[in-house]
Write a protein that holds these residues in place. Structure first.
Motif, PDB file in Angstrom:
ATOM      1  N   ALA A  12       0.685  -1.101   0.066  1.00  0.00           N
ATOM      2  CA  ALA A  12      -0.114  -0.088  -0.083  1.00  0.00           C
ATOM      3  C   ALA A  12       0.974   1.439   0.012  1.00  0.00           C
ATOM      4  CB  ALA A  12      -0.853  -0.023   1.222  1.00  0.00           C
ATOM      5  N   GLY A  13       1.321   1.451  -1.145  1.00  0.00           N
ATOM      6  CA  GLY A  13       2.165   2.876  -1.422  1.00  0.00           C
ATOM      7  C   GLY A  13       2.140   3.574  -2.376  1.00  0.00           C
ATOM      8  N   GLY A  14       2.730   4.383  -2.900  1.00  0.00           N
ATOM      9  CA  GLY A  14       2.714   5.235  -4.067  1.00  0.00           C
ATOM     10  C   GLY A  14       1.775   6.635  -3.683  1.00  0.00           C
ATOM     11  N   SER A  15       2.202   7.514  -4.662  1.00  0.00           N
ATOM     12  CA  SER A  15       1.714   8.855  -4.284  1.00  0.00           C
ATOM     13  C   SER A  15       0.268   9.153  -5.005  1.00  0.00           C
ATOM     14  CB  SER A  15       2.508   9.913  -4.479  1.00  0.00           C
ATOM     15  OG  SER A  15       3.073  10.000  -5.966  1.00  0.00           O
ATOM     16  N   GLY A  16       0.004   8.332  -6.371  1.00  0.00           N
ATOM     17  CA  GLY A  16      -1.173   8.623  -6.940  1.00  0.00           C
ATOM     18  C   GLY A  16      -1.243  10.112  -7.572  1.00  0.00           C
ATOM     19  N   THR A  17      -0.328  10.389  -7.961  1.00  0.00           N
ATOM     20  CA  THR A  17      -0.174  11.828  -8.599  1.00  0.00           C
ATOM     21  C   THR A  17      -1.163  12.164  -9.898  1.00  0.00           C
ATOM     22  OG1 THR A  17       1.597  11.231 -10.167  1.00  0.00           O
ATOM     23  CG2 THR A  17       2.219  12.272  -7.801  1.00  0.00           C
ATOM     24  N   VAL A  59      -0.178  -5.961   5.512  1.00  0.00           N
ATOM     25  CA  VAL A  59      -0.045  -4.776   4.628  1.00  0.00           C
ATOM     26  C   VAL A  59       1.085  -3.932   4.971  1.00  0.00           C
ATOM     27  CG1 VAL A  59      -1.346  -2.472   4.164  1.00  0.00           C
ATOM     28  CG2 VAL A  59      -2.660  -4.545   4.736  1.00  0.00           C
ATOM     29  N   VAL A  60       1.884  -3.903   3.734  1.00  0.00           N
ATOM     30  CA  VAL A  60       3.169  -2.835   3.952  1.00  0.00           C
ATOM     31  C   VAL A  60       2.923  -1.612   3.397  1.00  0.00           C
ATOM     32  CG1 VAL A  60       5.427  -2.958   3.460  1.00  0.00           C
ATOM     33  CG2 VAL A  60       4.301  -5.265   3.460  1.00  0.00           C
ATOM     34  N   THR A  61       3.075  -0.673   4.299  1.00  0.00           N
ATOM     35  CA  THR A  61       2.769   0.732   3.847  1.00  0.00           C
ATOM     36  C   THR A  61       3.621   1.747   4.529  1.00  0.00           C
ATOM     37  OG1 THR A  61       0.983   2.487   3.798  1.00  0.00           O
ATOM     38  CG2 THR A  61       1.435   1.223   5.919  1.00  0.00           C
ATOM     39  N   VAL A  79       0.279  -5.028  10.130  1.00  0.00           N
ATOM     40  CA  VAL A  79       0.481  -3.761   9.289  1.00  0.00           C
ATOM     41  C   VAL A  79       2.117  -3.751   9.594  1.00  0.00           C
ATOM     42  CG1 VAL A  79       0.335  -1.311   8.908  1.00  0.00           C
ATOM     43  CG2 VAL A  79      -1.763  -2.687   9.340  1.00  0.00           C
ATOM     44  N   ILE A  80       2.819  -3.460   8.428  1.00  0.00           N
ATOM     45  CA  ILE A  80       4.110  -3.263   8.698  1.00  0.00           C
ATOM     46  C   ILE A  80       4.409  -1.809   7.901  1.00  0.00           C
ATOM     47  CG2 ILE A  80       6.642  -3.963   7.956  1.00  0.00           C
ATOM     48  CD1 ILE A  80       5.501  -6.776   7.812  1.00  0.00           C
ATOM     49  N   ALA A  81       5.106  -1.183   8.637  1.00  0.00           N
ATOM     50  CA  ALA A  81       5.361   0.570   8.137  1.00  0.00           C
ATOM     51  C   ALA A  81       6.629   0.243   7.725  1.00  0.00           C
ATOM     52  CB  ALA A  81       5.157   1.183   9.203  1.00  0.00           C
ATOM     53  N   GLU A  82       7.035   0.996   6.527  1.00  0.00           N
ATOM     54  CA  GLU A  82       8.659   1.137   5.925  1.00  0.00           C
ATOM     55  C   GLU A  82       8.544   2.374   6.212  1.00  0.00           C
ATOM     56  OE1 GLU A  82       8.068  -0.060   1.820  1.00  0.00           O
ATOM     57  OE2 GLU A  82       6.882   1.609   1.488  1.00  0.00           O
ATOM     58  N   PRO A  83      10.022   2.735   6.718  1.00  0.00           N
ATOM     59  CA  PRO A  83      10.364   4.120   7.114  1.00  0.00           C
ATOM     60  C   PRO A  83      10.274   5.076   5.833  1.00  0.00           C
ATOM     61  CG  PRO A  83      11.860   2.460   8.179  1.00  0.00           C
ATOM     62  CD  PRO A  83      10.858   1.706   7.080  1.00  0.00           C
ATOM     63  N   SER A  84      10.467   4.450   4.545  1.00  0.00           N
ATOM     64  CA  SER A  84      10.696   5.314   3.338  1.00  0.00           C
ATOM     65  C   SER A  84      10.609   4.475   2.137  1.00  0.00           C
ATOM     66  CB  SER A  84      12.098   6.090   3.266  1.00  0.00           C
ATOM     67  OG  SER A  84      13.190   5.097   3.181  1.00  0.00           O
ATOM     68  N   PRO A  85      10.036   5.170   1.139  1.00  0.00           N
ATOM     69  CA  PRO A  85       9.532   4.323   0.023  1.00  0.00           C
ATOM     70  C   PRO A  85      10.736   3.606  -0.582  1.00  0.00           C
ATOM     71  CG  PRO A  85       8.478   6.503  -0.193  1.00  0.00           C
ATOM     72  CD  PRO A  85       9.634   6.468   0.995  1.00  0.00           C
ATOM     73  N   VAL A 244      19.059  -0.651   8.608  1.00  0.00           N
ATOM     74  CA  VAL A 244      19.191  -1.675   7.277  1.00  0.00           C
ATOM     75  C   VAL A 244      18.153  -1.134   6.113  1.00  0.00           C
ATOM     76  CG1 VAL A 244      18.542  -4.049   6.467  1.00  0.00           C
ATOM     77  CG2 VAL A 244      19.611  -3.728   8.706  1.00  0.00           C
ATOM     78  N   TRP A 245      17.041  -0.645   6.517  1.00  0.00           N
ATOM     79  CA  TRP A 245      16.125  -0.247   5.506  1.00  0.00           C
ATOM     80  C   TRP A 245      16.749   0.602   4.556  1.00  0.00           C
ATOM     81  CZ3 TRP A 245      11.913  -2.470   3.572  1.00  0.00           C
ATOM     82  CH2 TRP A 245      11.093  -1.922   2.733  1.00  0.00           C
ATOM     83  N   PRO A 246      17.270   1.982   4.838  1.00  0.00           N
ATOM     84  CA  PRO A 246      18.026   2.769   3.836  1.00  0.00           C
ATOM     85  C   PRO A 246      18.959   2.257   2.919  1.00  0.00           C
ATOM     86  CG  PRO A 246      17.770   3.756   6.117  1.00  0.00           C
ATOM     87  CD  PRO A 246      17.641   2.387   6.257  1.00  0.00           C
ATOM     88  N   SER A 247      19.510   1.009   3.425  1.00  0.00           N
ATOM     89  CA  SER A 247      20.548   0.530   2.617  1.00  0.00           C
ATOM     90  C   SER A 247      20.038  -0.373   1.351  1.00  0.00           C
ATOM     91  CB  SER A 247      21.807  -0.413   3.330  1.00  0.00           C
ATOM     92  OG  SER A 247      20.973  -1.489   4.055  1.00  0.00           O
ATOM     93  N   LEU A 248      18.639  -0.800   1.523  1.00  0.00           N
ATOM     94  CA  LEU A 248      18.262  -1.824   0.660  1.00  0.00           C
ATOM     95  C   LEU A 248      18.083  -1.139  -0.654  1.00  0.00           C
ATOM     96  CD1 LEU A 248      15.514  -3.387   2.667  1.00  0.00           C
ATOM     97  CD2 LEU A 248      17.921  -4.198   2.240  1.00  0.00           C
ATOM     98  N   LEU A 249      18.299  -1.829  -1.755  1.00  0.00           N
ATOM     99  CA  LEU A 249      18.181  -1.572  -3.094  1.00  0.00           C
ATOM    100  C   LEU A 249      16.763  -1.113  -3.639  1.00  0.00           C
ATOM    101  CD1 LEU A 249      19.612  -0.842  -6.012  1.00  0.00           C
ATOM    102  CD2 LEU A 249      18.933  -3.293  -6.496  1.00  0.00           C
ATOM    103  N   SER A 250      16.486   0.070  -3.960  1.00  0.00           N
ATOM    104  CA  SER A 250      15.060   0.346  -4.642  1.00  0.00           C
ATOM    105  C   SER A 250      14.993  -0.061  -5.867  1.00  0.00           C
ATOM    106  CB  SER A 250      14.958   2.052  -4.441  1.00  0.00           C
ATOM    107  OG  SER A 250      13.596   2.304  -4.798  1.00  0.00           O
ATOM    108  N   ILE A 251      14.098  -1.079  -5.762  1.00  0.00           N
ATOM    109  CA  ILE A 251      13.657  -1.642  -7.236  1.00  0.00           C
ATOM    110  C   ILE A 251      12.510  -2.450  -7.353  1.00  0.00           C
ATOM    111  CG2 ILE A 251      14.963  -3.934  -6.452  1.00  0.00           C
ATOM    112  CD1 ILE A 251      16.249  -4.304  -9.374  1.00  0.00           C
ATOM    113  N   ALA A 252      12.052  -2.599  -8.514  1.00  0.00           N
ATOM    114  CA  ALA A 252      10.345  -3.135  -8.495  1.00  0.00           C
ATOM    115  C   ALA A 252      10.604  -4.815  -8.607  1.00  0.00           C
ATOM    116  CB  ALA A 252       9.900  -2.513  -9.670  1.00  0.00           C
TER     117      ALA A 252
END
Length: 398
Positions: A12-17, A59-61, A79-85, A244-252
């Motif tokens: 459950a993410g995205g900005s829906g611009t 749900v990951v948001t 519900v799992i909250a991710e610190p950043s997208p 750890v989270w900020p070090s993870l590769l941002s990838i689809a």
């Protein structure tokens, strides 16, 4: 019947611009009731997945959306909250790691929180088929049979290789490759070939298979999410997550796993039998709301300019037969509308009176702090307006 437990994952993410100003950074589209059904897209997603679940869906948001998600979920999900997208792969992988620790042999299914599915019975049957194929170790996706040469979706090409018995029994087919959003000309070729399906981003796979394959493709990502999952419930949970989270590769997930596994013959597709829409922009939403099946407080205005209120009632000056010259206006919210010879969708958070004359294929959004008038055939361009808000000093509107 499949025997491995099934746990749905809901990113459950995205900005829906492209749905601004309805969708905002702090209240994106998955939290909204966009069709007048009485339920948000997230609530609808949870409702259709709960009957298929052997454990509470995950749900990951984003951390900023956690409270709203928990309120709408009403205790029915984890519900799992991710610190950043970090894009879809880290989110899905983290959910898989959490599931793996609790139920090592579980099959997970990733289904976005902001999609519309009309036929929930057909959806359930297709998910069960994908689940059966996933038990054999495949990464399984649900492909949507294309209805037109869309350029806003990725595509899945079915392989000409022989179908393995385990896939045949499940009604799944081998996948040759995934293709990014094509040009119109290429999309027409795909449609004519009959070999391609739309990629809806729905994936079903054993949690352990996903993480083990990710460990081959991107070892630090698999190791990182497993480390975060291992720290859950301990005194170090937040510290590990923030480290750890900020070090993870941002990838689809498509690039991280689907494409390389397809090249190795490890991906299968179940051709979906249900109607689906990702409601990616106002043109897609207009197709939903202006369809004959649209309901939930959405109605056409009268032929002589009848007024439609928030409850869908047509005023005394209209007969409810539809706008003249083949027009059709659908209304959601608290505005009232007079329309003559127009085809439009109107959303209103104010009590303003809106009048439309001779407008064909537009969307009007009347929010408290912004007014949008958009031609349906330019819906994809709206994100440029949203991007410009920061530069013009109106970041508060995003």
């Amino acid at each position: 019947m499949p025997e491995a437990p099934f746990v749905p994952v809901i990113p459950a993410g995205g900005s829906g611009t492209r749905l601004w100003p309805l969708s905002r950074r702090e209240r994106p589209k998955f939290l909204l009731d966009l069709t007048g059904s009485g339920s948000s897209l997230l609530e609808q997603t949870i409702e259709r997945l709960l009957p298929l679940s052997d454990a509470p869906p995950v749900v990951v948001t984003g951390a900023v959306h956690r409270a709203a998600v928990e309120e709408q979920a009403a205790g029915r999900v984890l519900v799992i909250a991710e610190p950043s997208p970090r894009n879809s792969m880290p989110a899905i992988a983290l959910a898989a790691a959490v599931v793996e620790r609790e139920t090592p042999d579980a099959v997970i299914g990733s289904f976005a929180a902001d999609h519309l599915v009309a036929d929930t019975a057909a959806f359930a049957e297709d998910v069960r088929a994908a689940r059966a194929a996933a038990e054999d170790g495949h990464l399984v996706t649900l492909g949507i049979v294309p209805t037109h040469p869309a350029t806003g979706f990725g595509y899945i090409e079915r392989s000409s290789a022989p179908v393995a018995p385990v896939l045949e029994r499940a009604g799944a087919l081998p996948v040759s490759r995934f293709v990014e959003k094509p040009t119109r000309e290429v999309a027409e070729e795909f449609l004519a070939s009959g070999r391609f399906l739309w990629n809806a981003g729905m994936f079903v796979v054993r949690a352990r298979v996903l993480l083990d394959e990710l460990a081959v493709q991107i070892p630090p990502l698999a190791e990182g999410v497993r480390r975060i999952a291992a720290a859950r419930g301990t005194a170090q949970e937040q510290e590990v997550l923030e480290e750890v989270w900020p070090s993870l590769l941002s990838i689809a997930i498509d690039h991280a796993l689907a494409e390389p596994l397809a090249a190795r013959g490890r991906v299968a597709v179940v051709p979906a039998r249900f109607d689906w829409d990702d409601v990616g922009d106002f043109a897609a939403l207009a197709r939903q709301l202006r369809s004959p099946a649209a309901g939930g407080g959405v109605r056409a205005v009268g032929a002589a300019g009848g007024t439609v209120g928030a409850d869908g009632a047509v005023g005394a000056d209209g007969d409810g037969a539809g706008v003249g010259a083949g027009g059709d206006v659908r209304v959601l919210g608290t505005v009232t509308v007079d329309a003559v010879g127009s085809r439009a969708t109107v959303y209103g958070a104010t009590h303003r009176h809106v009048a439309l004359v001779g407008l064909d294929g537009i969307t009007v959004v009347d929010a408290e702090d912004a007014l949008l008038v958009l031609a349906d055939d330019h819906a994809q361009e709206l994100s440029a307006i949203v991007s410009s808000l920061s530069g013009s000093g109106r970041d508060d509107l995003r």
